[in-house]
Scaffold this motif. Structure first.
Motif, PDB file in Angstrom:
ATOM      1  N   UNK A  20     -14.121   6.173  -2.763  1.00  0.00           N
ATOM      2  CA  UNK A  20     -14.593   7.139  -3.758  1.00  0.00           C
ATOM      3  C   UNK A  20     -13.568   7.356  -4.861  1.00  0.00           C
ATOM      4  N   UNK A  21     -12.946   6.272  -5.298  1.00  0.00           N
ATOM      5  CA  UNK A  21     -11.998   6.336  -6.402  1.00  0.00           C
ATOM      6  C   UNK A  21     -10.598   6.782  -6.026  1.00  0.00           C
ATOM      7  N   UNK A  22     -10.359   7.051  -4.741  1.00  0.00           N
ATOM      8  CA  UNK A  22      -9.036   7.461  -4.275  1.00  0.00           C
ATOM      9  C   UNK A  22      -8.385   6.285  -3.567  1.00  0.00           C
ATOM     10  N   UNK A  23      -7.137   5.997  -3.934  1.00  0.00           N
ATOM     11  CA  UNK A  23      -6.420   4.892  -3.308  1.00  0.00           C
ATOM     12  C   UNK A  23      -5.603   5.380  -2.122  1.00  0.00           C
ATOM     13  N   UNK A  24      -5.658   4.579  -1.046  1.00  0.00           N
ATOM     14  CA  UNK A  24      -4.883   4.860   0.146  1.00  0.00           C
ATOM     15  C   UNK A  24      -4.038   3.636   0.509  1.00  0.00           C
ATOM     16  N   UNK A  25      -2.919   3.896   1.165  1.00  0.00           N
ATOM     17  CA  UNK A  25      -2.064   2.829   1.663  1.00  0.00           C
ATOM     18  C   UNK A  25      -1.752   3.092   3.133  1.00  0.00           C
ATOM     19  N   UNK A  26      -1.884   2.045   3.957  1.00  0.00           N
ATOM     20  CA  UNK A  26      -1.518   2.127   5.366  1.00  0.00           C
ATOM     21  C   UNK A  26      -0.468   1.042   5.620  1.00  0.00           C
ATOM     22  N   UNK A  27       0.803   1.371   5.533  1.00  0.00           N
ATOM     23  CA  UNK A  27       1.833   0.366   5.786  1.00  0.00           C
ATOM     24  C   UNK A  27       2.126   0.223   7.273  1.00  0.00           C
ATOM     25  N   UNK A  28       2.806  -0.851   7.615  1.00  0.00           N
ATOM     26  CA  UNK A  28       3.306  -0.993   8.978  1.00  0.00           C
ATOM     27  C   UNK A  28       4.536  -0.122   9.143  1.00  0.00           C
ATOM     28  N   UNK A  29       4.514   0.737  10.179  1.00  0.00           N
ATOM     29  CA  UNK A  29       5.628   1.667  10.432  1.00  0.00           C
ATOM     30  C   UNK A  29       5.960   1.673  11.920  1.00  0.00           C
ATOM     31  N   UNK A  30       6.210   0.484  12.477  1.00  0.00           N
ATOM     32  CA  UNK A  30       6.349   0.377  13.935  1.00  0.00           C
ATOM     33  C   UNK A  30       7.530   1.175  14.469  1.00  0.00           C
ATOM     34  N   UNK A  31       8.583   1.352  13.672  1.00  0.00           N
ATOM     35  CA  UNK A  31       9.744   2.103  14.145  1.00  0.00           C
ATOM     36  C   UNK A  31       9.412   3.575  14.377  1.00  0.00           C
ATOM     37  N   UNK A  39      -1.657   8.642   0.381  1.00  0.00           N
ATOM     38  CA  UNK A  39      -2.622   8.720  -0.714  1.00  0.00           C
ATOM     39  C   UNK A  39      -1.885   8.636  -2.044  1.00  0.00           C
ATOM     40  N   UNK A  40      -2.470   7.896  -2.986  1.00  0.00           N
ATOM     41  CA  UNK A  40      -1.845   7.751  -4.293  1.00  0.00           C
ATOM     42  C   UNK A  40      -2.008   9.033  -5.104  1.00  0.00           C
ATOM     43  N   UNK A  41      -0.886   9.573  -5.571  1.00  0.00           N
ATOM     44  CA  UNK A  41      -0.925  10.688  -6.510  1.00  0.00           C
ATOM     45  C   UNK A  41      -0.961  10.173  -7.934  1.00  0.00           C
ATOM     46  N   UNK A  42      -0.351   9.022  -8.156  1.00  0.00           N
ATOM     47  CA  UNK A  42      -0.402   8.328  -9.445  1.00  0.00           C
ATOM     48  C   UNK A  42      -0.322   6.839  -9.138  1.00  0.00           C
ATOM     49  N   UNK A  43      -1.492   6.222  -8.952  1.00  0.00           N
ATOM     50  CA  UNK A  43      -1.551   4.821  -8.530  1.00  0.00           C
ATOM     51  C   UNK A  43      -0.982   3.921  -9.617  1.00  0.00           C
ATOM     52  N   UNK A  44      -0.164   2.926  -9.268  1.00  0.00           N
ATOM     53  CA  UNK A  44       0.253   2.551  -7.910  1.00  0.00           C
ATOM     54  C   UNK A  44       1.655   3.027  -7.540  1.00  0.00           C
ATOM     55  N   UNK A  45       2.217   3.959  -8.322  1.00  0.00           N
ATOM     56  CA  UNK A  45       3.647   4.235  -8.189  1.00  0.00           C
ATOM     57  C   UNK A  45       4.011   5.436  -7.325  1.00  0.00           C
ATOM     58  N   UNK A  46       3.110   6.393  -7.158  1.00  0.00           N
ATOM     59  CA  UNK A  46       3.462   7.609  -6.433  1.00  0.00           C
ATOM     60  C   UNK A  46       2.493   7.834  -5.273  1.00  0.00           C
ATOM     61  N   UNK A  47       3.062   8.034  -4.079  1.00  0.00           N
ATOM     62  CA  UNK A  47       2.268   8.169  -2.861  1.00  0.00           C
ATOM     63  C   UNK A  47       2.768   9.349  -2.042  1.00  0.00           C
ATOM     64  N   UNK A  48       1.842  10.003  -1.347  1.00  0.00           N
ATOM     65  CA  UNK A  48       2.212  11.083  -0.440  1.00  0.00           C
ATOM     66  C   UNK A  48       1.569  10.849   0.916  1.00  0.00           C
ATOM     67  N   UNK A  49       2.262  11.242   1.969  1.00  0.00           N
ATOM     68  CA  UNK A  49       1.729  11.122   3.330  1.00  0.00           C
ATOM     69  C   UNK A  49       0.631  12.161   3.515  1.00  0.00           C
ATOM     70  N   UNK A  50      -0.547  11.725   3.988  1.00  0.00           N
ATOM     71  CA  UNK A  50      -1.663  12.659   4.174  1.00  0.00           C
ATOM     72  C   UNK A  50      -2.169  12.698   5.606  1.00  0.00           C
ATOM     73  N   UNK A  51      -1.819  11.722   6.426  1.00  0.00           N
ATOM     74  CA  UNK A  51      -2.325  11.743   7.798  1.00  0.00           C
ATOM     75  C   UNK A  51      -1.548  10.773   8.677  1.00  0.00           C
ATOM     76  N   UNK A  52      -1.401  11.131   9.950  1.00  0.00           N
ATOM     77  CA  UNK A  52      -0.969  10.221  11.006  1.00  0.00           C
ATOM     78  C   UNK A  52      -2.162  10.063  11.935  1.00  0.00           C
TER      79      UNK A  52
END
Length: 212
Positions: A20-31, A39-52
């Motif tokens: 719905x027009x919102x960008x999300x990123x799920x990186x690998x964080x095995x550690x 979630x992108x606050x200003x795609x593609x440069x600014x991201x905030x954690x929104x969920x585990x």
């Protein structure tokens, strides 16, 4: 041209998609032994954690997609021989491990090798990698209680070519439908830990549905 996400733990495999027009990123964080959504606050440069959305394992290469009213996720662990399956009605909460998970055990087809995608109305393709080749597995049954899959005859779809930028092996395939053809970002290993990015394209492939 800059760092867009930095944490105190390992980050890789930045799996990006939009809803719905919102960008999300799920990186690998095995550690961190968790799967985190940013979630992108200003795609593609600014991201905030929104969920585990999952925790308790050294998860690697999570791949999320949407199908028939539910979100689904494949993920492996650092052993790279088990594939776990999760699902939820909501992207950011309520994720449950499938009762048949791990759906792949002690097998080199376990670790995700790129974006799971849907084409030709409802064919679901799960990609897997073992560090040198990318295999394609078609999901035959996907419900909250059952799961089945088979490796398609065309698999593996990416292998080392013996020469050049991908001579030693390949381990990622990120496909997108442009409206008249498929394109895919891929990686290749030329040896001595030298990795390159390539773009593959094809035409005439069936497509009628959403690609995630």
């Amino acid at each position: 041209d800059r760092i867009v996400l930095e944490e105190t733990f390992h980050l890789s495999y930045p799996y990006v998609f939009s809803v719905d027009g919102i960008y999300y990123m799920v990186p690998e964080t095995f550690m961190a032994e968790s799967i985190n959504i940013y979630q992108a606050e200003a795609f593609p440069y600014e991201w905030k954690h929104v969920a585990t959305i999952a925790s308790g394992r050294d998860f690697v290469d999570p791949a999320i997609f949407y199908h028939i009213g539910l979100w689904w996720m494949f993920a492996s662990d650092t052993a790279s021989v088990n594939c776990y399956l999760y699902y939820s009605a909501d992207l950011l909460s309520g994720w449950e491990e499938h009762p048949l998970s791990p759906i792949v055990v002690d097998n080199d087809k376990a670790r995700p090798g790129g974006r799971a995608f849907i084409y030709d109305n409802d064919r679901i393709i799960r990609l897997s990698q073992n560090g040198g080749t990318v295999k394609a597995v078609e999901v035959d049954t996907l419900t909250e209680t059952d799961y089945a899959e088979h490796e398609i005859p065309e698999s593996p779809i990416l292998t080392g070519t013996g020469v050049g930028w991908n001579s030693v092996g390949m381990h990622h395939f990120d496909p997108w439908w442009t409206g008249d053809q498929w394109i895919a970002a891929v990686d290749g290993n030329s040896g001595d830990s030298n990795w390159s990015i390539g773009i593959y394209s094809t035409s005439g492939a069936p497509q009628s549905g959403v690609i995630w």
